[in-house]
Design a protein around this motif. Structure first.
Motif, PDB file in Angstrom:
ATOM      1  N   VAL A 182       0.804  -1.051   0.020  1.00 36.40           N
ATOM      2  CA  VAL A 182      -0.049   0.057   0.036  1.00 36.40           C
ATOM      3  C   VAL A 182       0.889   1.155  -0.021  1.00 36.40           C
ATOM      4  N   LEU A 183       1.895   1.329   1.032  1.00 37.64           N
ATOM      5  CA  LEU A 183       2.892   2.524   0.806  1.00 37.64           C
ATOM      6  C   LEU A 183       3.599   2.783  -0.314  1.00 37.64           C
ATOM      7  N   SER A 184       3.934   1.740  -1.217  1.00 36.80           N
ATOM      8  CA  SER A 184       4.551   1.944  -2.475  1.00 36.80           C
ATOM      9  C   SER A 184       3.888   2.275  -3.341  1.00 36.80           C
ATOM     10  N   THR A 185       2.494   2.392  -3.411  1.00 40.01           N
ATOM     11  CA  THR A 185       1.876   3.270  -4.344  1.00 40.01           C
ATOM     12  C   THR A 185       1.440   4.630  -4.136  1.00 40.01           C
ATOM     13  N   PHE A 186       0.741   5.092  -4.785  1.00 40.72           N
ATOM     14  CA  PHE A 186       0.647   6.522  -4.644  1.00 40.72           C
ATOM     15  C   PHE A 186       0.230   7.082  -3.352  1.00 40.72           C
ATOM     16  N   VAL A 187      -0.285   6.017  -2.517  1.00 43.47           N
ATOM     17  CA  VAL A 187      -0.760   6.349  -1.126  1.00 43.47           C
ATOM     18  C   VAL A 187       0.420   6.849  -0.222  1.00 43.47           C
ATOM     19  N   GLY A 188       1.430   6.090  -0.713  1.00 40.06           N
ATOM     20  CA  GLY A 188       2.727   6.442   0.256  1.00 40.06           C
ATOM     21  C   GLY A 188       3.299   7.736  -0.126  1.00 40.06           C
ATOM     22  N   ALA A 189       2.906   8.313  -1.383  1.00 36.79           N
ATOM     23  CA  ALA A 189       3.330   9.551  -1.892  1.00 36.79           C
ATOM     24  C   ALA A 189       2.520  10.799  -1.239  1.00 36.79           C
ATOM     25  N   LEU A 190       1.213  10.176  -0.760  1.00 38.23           N
ATOM     26  CA  LEU A 190       0.637  11.391  -0.123  1.00 38.23           C
ATOM     27  C   LEU A 190       1.114  11.825   1.419  1.00 38.23           C
ATOM     28  N   ILE A 191       2.056  11.016   1.717  1.00 38.14           N
ATOM     29  CA  ILE A 191       2.675  11.328   3.049  1.00 38.14           C
ATOM     30  C   ILE A 191       3.642  12.471   2.798  1.00 38.14           C
ATOM     31  N   THR A 192       3.547  13.545   3.325  1.00 39.33           N
ATOM     32  CA  THR A 192       4.466  14.780   2.928  1.00 39.33           C
ATOM     33  C   THR A 192       5.235  15.065   4.198  1.00 39.33           C
ATOM     34  N   PRO A 193       6.582  14.920   3.906  1.00 36.67           N
ATOM     35  CA  PRO A 193       7.597  14.944   5.059  1.00 36.67           C
ATOM     36  C   PRO A 193       7.441  16.701   5.455  1.00 36.67           C
TER      37      PRO A 193
END
Length: 614
Positions: free
Chosen positions: A464-475
């Motif tokens: 799940v985190l390797s899909t675009f979902v992971g990209a939604l986490i903004t540092p």
């Protein structure tokens, strides 16, 4: 946020309990302590992240001084923790991904000798990494830095009964020590010039003390870069990383995804203010990254070991992060660090599942046809491989890698942009070569899929985190790192996104053409004279090991042989030999015969009288 201390106290307690148990704990209890300690640390980190977003500290920085560590001749160093957006991001990656790796390892390592020892080492590894990212001064950071290096030696050489594993551990330890010594020189320079090693103070004092391009700041940042390339396996200290695959597969995931190899990227980002005062060194950071990512990509093309392919891909992806740092895309580098942790941990854990299922076979050409037998591992490789290849829109890797490429273009570093695009093509080619060879075609081995929560849950979460979902986490890096030297957007970005996406897709199509079916074309290429030469050269990772052996190892051994017959040593040896000879001679006079002793006394008296009379 006053619970920050607990994030590394839990792993430390886990290490102490496991280390002092001396292997007497059952596997279930050892796993409970080893995994549970990291789980508690991850939960504490989640609470801190929530509090940080809910009620940000003043200025976006929280400092917790635990005690004064050193106060010697002007050197003051506290055991203090520094939490801002950068360290918070690293904290989440290390504890979150580290927990998933530990959970998977509790399944993977079952039945292995040294089960509790393994978790003792990994707990100490996480503790050291957390010290590294939370330390508010370079001395505490260096303490964690060395702790990570020690643990990497212990974990890479975990199967120490095989000599090659011990050699791989020694190689990693020695090569990274070269960088660590250079980094220590940098710390010496900074302390002598600025009188402190506290990171916020350094960043504040450096612009006041040094002009841009000043000799001392250039030397200091060069030394810090030396430490970074050693720990992050970048040119020219990259040779240890592929051999680090000698350790258990969860160790490979831990070193390559969440912890050790990202330490160099974190160091440069944390001390960004110093590198901005040395623009030539910052340019060198980008060049090192660009060259490394291309060289590692070619090396990955011809590897046959499933883990070594992923090892070279790690080297290449860290190269992207260095490239981003070099062009001033600080936030893009950390963003890619985070997404890379997701999909690379997924790929390594999935490779562990494959290796375990295939009875510890690691040669991809002895696998084949695994997609039906290992559906979860196959899905993990498809998603993780797509993220590694940066397939457009649907993967986390696309968003972070695209940001790096855009910043390289917008800041005018066209050479680094081309290196990044070449690397993108190579990445998709070698990644799907691995997938097509290992999972498609004719089955060549028996395989039994892994089962259980400890096996499935980490893979599913990381998918799940390797899909675009992971990209939604903004540092949360605003205010921590400066704005990128490039531009956040503008004309041409869409064209670059389309181009990079097309390049990634072209690499996949070429991999399908070459490695699906009978592979007659790639076989013909590989058997040609140029193909054999390039394959051997790239398989040996461009011959750096051979070169370093000739430049450093053999001269060192020759010097050792010469010094073993050193005339100075031989001259000094005369003294003990004379003493031993005199002792042996005088011992002969101790005969135990009364007449001999009487004669000796008379002879001595005559000799003395003669001397007196003369």
């Amino acid at each position: 946020m006053n619970l920050l201390l607990l994030t590394f106290i839990f792993p430390l307690l886990g290490y102490l309990l496991l280390a002092f148990s001396r292997g007497r704990l059952s596997e279930n209890l050892a796993a409970t302590i080893g995994v549970g300690s990291i789980g508690l640390s991850a939960l504490t980190c989640a609470w801190i992240i929530w509090q940080f977003h809910l009620a940000p500290p003043e200025g976006g920085v929280y400092t917790q001084v635990l005690w004064q560590w050193l106060n010697v001749s002007g050197l003051q160093a506290d055991f203090g923790l520094h939490l801002d957006g950068l360290s918070l991001t690293m904290l989440g990656v290390v504890t979150g991904v580290g927990f998933l790796i530990h959970l998977f390892a509790s399944w993977y390592m079952r039945g292995e000798e040294g089960y509790s020892r393994f978790f003792a080492y990994t707990n100490l590894f996480i503790f050291s990494m957390l010290l590294l990212v939370l330390g508010d001064n370079l001395l505490l950071l260096y303490f964690g830095w060395e702790g990570v290096g020690l643990c990497s030696y212990l974990l890479i050489g975990f199967y120490f009964k095989e000599r090659k594993n011990g050699n791989a551990a020694l190689k990693a330890f020695i090569v990274t020590r070269v960088g660590d010594v250079l980094m220590a020189f940098g710390l010496f320079i900074l302390f002598v010039q600025l009188g402190t090693l506290n990171i916020p103070e350094l960043l504040a004092l450096a612009p006041q003390k040094f002009a841009e391009g000043d000799l001392w700041i250039t030397l200091a940042t060069l030394a810090l870069l030396g430490g970074a390339v050693g720990k992050s396996a970048q040119l020219p200290l990259q040779t240890w990383l592929a051999d680090a695959m000698a350790g258990p597969t969860p160790v490979s995931a831990l070193i390559h995804a969440a912890t050790m190899v990202t330490a160099g990227v974190y160091l440069i980002a944390r001390t960004h203010g110093l590198f901005l005062l040395a623009p030539d060194v910052l340019e060198l950071v980008g060049i090192v990254g660009g060259v490394t990512l291309v060289l590692a990509g070619f090396a990955a093309l011809v590897q046959t070991d499933i883990k070594r392919v992923l090892a070279y891909s790690t080297m290449s992806q860290i190269g992207y992060m260095f490239l981003a740092l070099g062009v001033g895309a600080w936030d893009a580098a950390i963003f890619h660090l985070m997404t890379h942790a997701f999909f690379k941990a997924l790929l390594f854990l999935a490779s562990g599942s494959v290796i375990h299922a295939c009875h510890h076979e690691q040669n991809i050409f002895r696998m084949g046809g695994l997609w039906k037998k290992l559906p979860l591992a196959y899905a993990s490789f498809i998603v993780g491989g797509a993220a590694l290849a940066a397939l457009p829109l649907i993967t986390a890797g696309f968003y972070s890698k695209d940001e790096i490429l855009w910043e390289a273009f917008a800041s005018g570093h066209s050479g680094l942009l081309y290196a990044g695009l070449v690397g993108a093509f190579l990445t998709s080619l070698y990644t799907f070569r691995l997938i097509f060879v290992a999972f498609h075609g004719e089955a060549k081995s028996e395989a039994h899929a892994g089962k259980g929560l400890a096996h499935n849950l980490p893979l599913l979460v990381l998918i799940v985190l390797s899909t675009f979902v992971g990209a939604l986490i903004t540092p949360p890096l605003a205010g921590v790192l400066p704005q990128s030297l490039g531009h956040a957007g503008g004309e041409g970005r869409m064209a670059l996104e389309i181009s990079s996406g097309a390049i990634a897709c072209a690499g996949i199509l070429l991999a399908a053409l070459l490695f699906l079916g009978k592979r007659s074309l790639v076989t013909a290429i590989a058997q040609s004279a140029p193909g054999r030469l390039l394959s051997a050269w790239w398989f040996a990772a461009w011959g750096f090991d051979w070169l370093y052996d000739k430049l450093f190892v053999q001269p060192y051994l020759l010097l050792c042989r010469l010094l073993s017959r050193d005339p100075i040593d031989a001259g000094i040896g005369v003294i003990p030999r004379t003493a031993r000879g005199s002792h042996a001679l005088l011992s002969r006079t101790e005969t135990g015969q009364l007449r001999w002793y009487a004669l000796s006394i008379v002879g001595g008296a005559v000799l003395l009288l003669g001397i007196v009379l003369l």
